[in-house]
Write a protein that holds these residues in place. Structure first.
Motif, PDB file in Angstrom:
ATOM      1  N   ARG A 140      39.953  66.753  22.749  1.00  0.00           N
ATOM      2  CA  ARG A 140      40.083  65.436  23.249  1.00  0.00           C
ATOM      3  C   ARG A 140      42.033  65.221  23.771  1.00  0.00           C
ATOM      4  N   PHE A 141      42.771  66.210  22.992  1.00  0.00           N
ATOM      5  CA  PHE A 141      43.960  66.557  23.471  1.00  0.00           C
ATOM      6  C   PHE A 141      44.522  67.632  24.737  1.00  0.00           C
ATOM      7  N   GLY A 142      42.803  67.879  24.919  1.00  0.00           N
ATOM      8  CA  GLY A 142      43.498  68.833  26.309  1.00  0.00           C
ATOM      9  C   GLY A 142      44.693  70.608  25.386  1.00  0.00           C
ATOM     10  N   ASN A 175      36.979  71.919  17.926  1.00  0.00           N
ATOM     11  CA  ASN A 175      36.652  72.062  18.821  1.00  0.00           C
ATOM     12  C   ASN A 175      37.046  71.013  19.464  1.00  0.00           C
ATOM     13  N   GLU A 176      36.287  70.129  18.895  1.00  0.00           N
ATOM     14  CA  GLU A 176      36.252  68.397  19.454  1.00  0.00           C
ATOM     15  C   GLU A 176      37.801  67.420  19.638  1.00  0.00           C
ATOM     16  N   CYS A 177      38.722  67.780  18.277  1.00  0.00           N
ATOM     17  CA  CYS A 177      40.081  67.497  18.933  1.00  0.00           C
ATOM     18  C   CYS A 177      41.065  68.402  19.471  1.00  0.00           C
ATOM     19  N   ALA A 178      41.065  69.517  20.309  1.00  0.00           N
ATOM     20  CA  ALA A 178      41.395  70.210  20.994  1.00  0.00           C
ATOM     21  C   ALA A 178      40.894  69.936  22.601  1.00  0.00           C
ATOM     22  N   PRO A 186      47.809  76.782  30.301  1.00  0.00           N
ATOM     23  CA  PRO A 186      48.655  76.197  31.365  1.00  0.00           C
ATOM     24  C   PRO A 186      49.986  77.108  32.515  1.00  0.00           C
ATOM     25  N   GLU A 187      50.575  77.682  33.144  1.00  0.00           N
ATOM     26  CA  GLU A 187      51.493  77.397  34.040  1.00  0.00           C
ATOM     27  C   GLU A 187      52.695  76.943  33.378  1.00  0.00           C
ATOM     28  N   ALA A 212      50.101  68.339  21.165  1.00  0.00           N
ATOM     29  CA  ALA A 212      49.580  67.820  22.724  1.00  0.00           C
ATOM     30  C   ALA A 212      51.019  67.234  23.485  1.00  0.00           C
ATOM     31  N   GLY A 213      51.697  66.096  22.601  1.00  0.00           N
ATOM     32  CA  GLY A 213      52.620  65.558  22.238  1.00  0.00           C
ATOM     33  C   GLY A 213      54.337  66.139  22.119  1.00  0.00           C
ATOM     34  N   LEU A 214      54.025  67.235  22.057  1.00  0.00           N
ATOM     35  CA  LEU A 214      55.043  67.972  21.746  1.00  0.00           C
ATOM     36  C   LEU A 214      54.780  68.872  23.064  1.00  0.00           C
TER      37      LEU A 214
END
Length: 200
Positions: free
Chosen positions: A29-31, A24-27, A166-167, A98-100
């Motif tokens: 943090r990076f949306g 939960n925390e890491c998700a 997200p769309e 998240a970067g990908l």
């Protein structure tokens, strides 16, 4: 949801959930969508923090040390870190995914393909929009994670509140055009003649 009524053998044992707070925390943090991150960890390591692949990928999110070093430099700047530490590995994996997702304009399938098979595989998929252009492991990777993601969202909705999906704006990669050999040589000869006569 439907999966909440599964017997244990079909539910908790096939789709375990550990490290809930870290996910939960890491998700957050990076949306990232939390059930998606849990599904990725299930597929990568089966929630085993000491997992090491034959290729050398490490920990819950199965990160290659070189990839992790790049993620650390970009996102964390830790002087030292331990990829066997669950929170560290999960957050590094979340940062990587998240970067990908950013690279491929939120296209979850393309991001997962890149996570498993690299950028080249993701680009082949985006050009063809066909999983058959991928090797078998990568071809099956994203669909399995997305299916598991739906199970996690249904089974563990209270523990892993799903984020807003997200769309997706698919990235378009054009296949490079093959050079016209005839036109190339015509231009080359014309250029040679022009240079020759300009010097005489």
């Amino acid at each position: 949801g439907f999966y909440q009524f599964f017997p244990t053998i079909f539910g908790d044992e096939l789709y375990p959930l550990e490290y809930t707070n870290e996910i939960n925390e890491c998700a957050d943090r990076f949306g990232l969508d939390k059930p998606l991150l849990a599904a990725l960890i299930l597929k990568e390591s089966g929630f085993s923090p000491r997992a090491i692949s034959r290729a050398g990928a490490v920990g819950l999110a199965q990160l290659m040390p070189a990839t992790a070093a790049g993620i650390n430099k970009r996102e964390f700047q830790y002087p030292d870190y331990d990829l066997f530490d669950p929170k560290t590995n999960i957050c590094f994996g979340a940062a990587h995914l998240a970067g990908l997702m950013g690279t491929y304009n939120g296209d979850v399938t393309a991001a997962l393909i890149a996570y498993n098979g690299g950028d080249g595989a993701a680009r082949r998929y985006l050009v063809a929009r066909d999983m058959d252009v991928l090797v078998t492991e990568t071809k099956l990777y994203a669909p399995k994670i997305l299916a598991a993601r739906d199970v996690y969202a249904s089974m563990y909705g209270n523990q892993l509140p799903a984020g807003k999906t997200p769309e997706v704006t698919p990235v378009k990669f054009e296949v490079p055009k093959q050079p016209n050999v005839k036109e190339f040589w015509k231009g080359f000869v014309k250029d040679v003649f022009a240079r020759f006569f300009s010097n005489n």
